[in-house]
Every structure is written in structure tokens, then in C-alpha cells.
Design an enzyme around this catalytic site. Structure first.
Site, PDB file in Angstrom:
ATOM      1  N   HIS A   1      -8.057   7.250  -1.200  1.00  0.00           N
ATOM      2  CA  HIS A   1      -6.684   6.744  -1.209  1.00  0.00           C
ATOM      3  C   HIS A   1      -5.823   7.938  -1.597  1.00  0.00           C
ATOM      4  CE1 HIS A   1      -3.234   4.064  -1.947  1.00  0.00           C
ATOM      5  NE2 HIS A   1      -2.943   4.980  -2.858  1.00  0.00           N
TER       6      HIS A   1
ATOM      7  N   HIS B   1     -13.543   5.751   0.941  1.00  0.00           N
ATOM      8  CA  HIS B   1     -12.307   6.352   1.457  1.00  0.00           C
ATOM      9  C   HIS B   1     -11.547   7.034   0.335  1.00  0.00           C
ATOM     10  CE1 HIS B   1     -10.811   2.376   0.081  1.00  0.00           C
ATOM     11  NE2 HIS B   1      -9.656   2.994  -0.138  1.00  0.00           N
TER      12      HIS B   1
ATOM     13  N   HIS C   1       0.831  -1.197   0.000  1.00  0.00           N
ATOM     14  CA  HIS C   1       0.000   0.000   0.000  1.00  0.00           C
ATOM     15  C   HIS C   1       0.873   1.258   0.000  1.00  0.00           C
ATOM     16  CE1 HIS C   1      -3.256   2.616   1.916  1.00  0.00           C
ATOM     17  NE2 HIS C   1      -3.731   2.213   0.756  1.00  0.00           N
TER      18      HIS C   1
ATOM     19  N   ASP D   1      -5.223   5.743   3.477  1.00  0.00           N
ATOM     20  CA  ASP D   1      -6.664   5.758   3.236  1.00  0.00           C
ATOM     21  C   ASP D   1      -7.355   6.600   4.304  1.00  0.00           C
ATOM     22  OD1 ASP D   1      -6.289   4.025   1.108  1.00  0.00           O
ATOM     23  OD2 ASP D   1      -6.603   2.237   2.347  1.00  0.00           O
TER      24      ASP D   1
HETATM   25 ZN    ZN Z   1      -5.402   2.904  -0.268  1.00  0.00          ZN
END
Ligand code: ZN
Length: 181
Positions: A154, A152, A69, A73
């Protein structure tokens, strides 16, 4: 007396009811909008308005460990305003793919900020358009490969072409806002 005969008190009830509905609607809109953006003393604005939550998930495994990742988020209600973090220009705009609705903002601090999984773009947000810190650029959503997850943003940050952890950057903006308030 003449006015009262023309407009009996009983007639006021539907008007009051309509007024109440409008007020409730406005209240709901405000809650979703995220209120007024706060620009901190460094010229930065937290990219998500209203109530939100986030934690440090930098390099956390994704897709069963196949990738990591490279972002942070930030969760909030669908439709919450997303703000430009700093003065800059919209350098890319995508309406599909893994990220779904996405934009990149190249900012005057030399960084590149990636906003993805948007629910929609703010009016006038196109490639090449200049934006100011705190300007609404889009709305919270879960488009692209986030469609099975809660809404969310990102949020990704690139410095000199390399992804960096956005978490301390976001924390620093919040801390500066608190000092300001
Ligand atoms: Zn993310």
C-alpha cells in the site's frame, strides 16, 4: 591419471547435483529480489522491483464504504524488493497496527511516501537513516490488516500534509524509465 584415481568421475555426480541445487536457489532468489533498480532521469525509482501489477483505486470504498482508499496498491510476490522512490530519510517506522510493518520516507522533493504491509525491513532501515533512490528499504508482504489479502505494497503519498493520488506519480516514473531504456 593420479587425479582421476583420487577423484573418480562417479564422485562428480553428487557435486554437480549440489551445484545445480545452488544455481536453482540463486535463480529463485533473483526472481524474488526484483533484479536491479532503475533510476530514471528525474532521479526516481519505481518502489517495487521485478514483476508487479497495480491500477488506480484512489478513493475506492473500503470496509463497506466506511473509509476510502488513500493510496495505490502494487501487487507482487512475497519478498520482492521494495525500493526508496527518491533520496530522503526514513522518518517513521512501525512494526504493528493496521498497516503492519510500515515506513515513511521524507524525500528531498518535499513529499512524504508511505510504504505499508511489508513482510520485513531491509537491514539498517531505522528512523533517521538516509536512503538513496533505488535502495532496498524492505520486502513485499501482507502484514497488518492486509493479512487476508494477496501480498501488496500500500503506497501512499502526502504533499504538504495532504494525501494525493499516487497512481499518476507511479505512471510517470514508469514512463520516464521507458524513455530511458
Ligand atoms: Zn491499499
Amino acid at each position: 591419471m593420479f587425479k582421476i584415481k583420487l577423484f573418480p568421475k562417479i564422485m562428480a555426480i553428487p557435486f554437480l547435483a549440489v551445484g545445480l541445487v545452488i544455481l536453482l536457489f540463486l535463480g529463485a532468489s533473483t526472481a524474488l529480489s526484483g533484479g536491479t533498480p532503475i533510476i530514471n532521469t528525474d532521479g526516481y525509482c519505481f518502489p517495487v522491483g521485478g514483476e508487479y501489477s497495480y491500477c488506480d483505486t484512489w478513493l475506492a470504498p473500503r470496509d463497506g464504504g466506511e473509509r476510502r482508499h488513500y493510496g495505490c496498491d502494487v501487487f507482487a510476490k512475497r519478498g520482492t524488493y521494495l525500493y526508496a522512490i527518491y533520496d530522503g530519510v526514513i522518518s517513521k517506522k512501525y512494526s504493528g497496527g493496521l498497516g503492519g510493518l510500515s515506513i515513511w520516507i521524507n524525500t528531498d522533493d518535499g513529499k512524504r511516501y508511505y510504504y505499508t504491509h511489508l513482510n520485513g525491513f531491509a537491514p539498517g532501515i531505522e528512523k533517521g537513516v538516509k536512503v538513496k533512490a533505488g535502495q532496498v528499504v524492505g520486502y513485499m508482504g501482507n502484514s497488518g490488516n492486509a493479512r487476508t489479502t494477496p501480498c501488496h505494497l500500500h503506497f501512499g503519498v502526502k504533499v504538504n500534509g495532504t494525501w494525493v493520488n499516487p497512481y499518476p506519480i507511479l505512471k510517470q516514473i514508469e514512463n520516464a524509465q521507458e524513455r530511458q531504456i
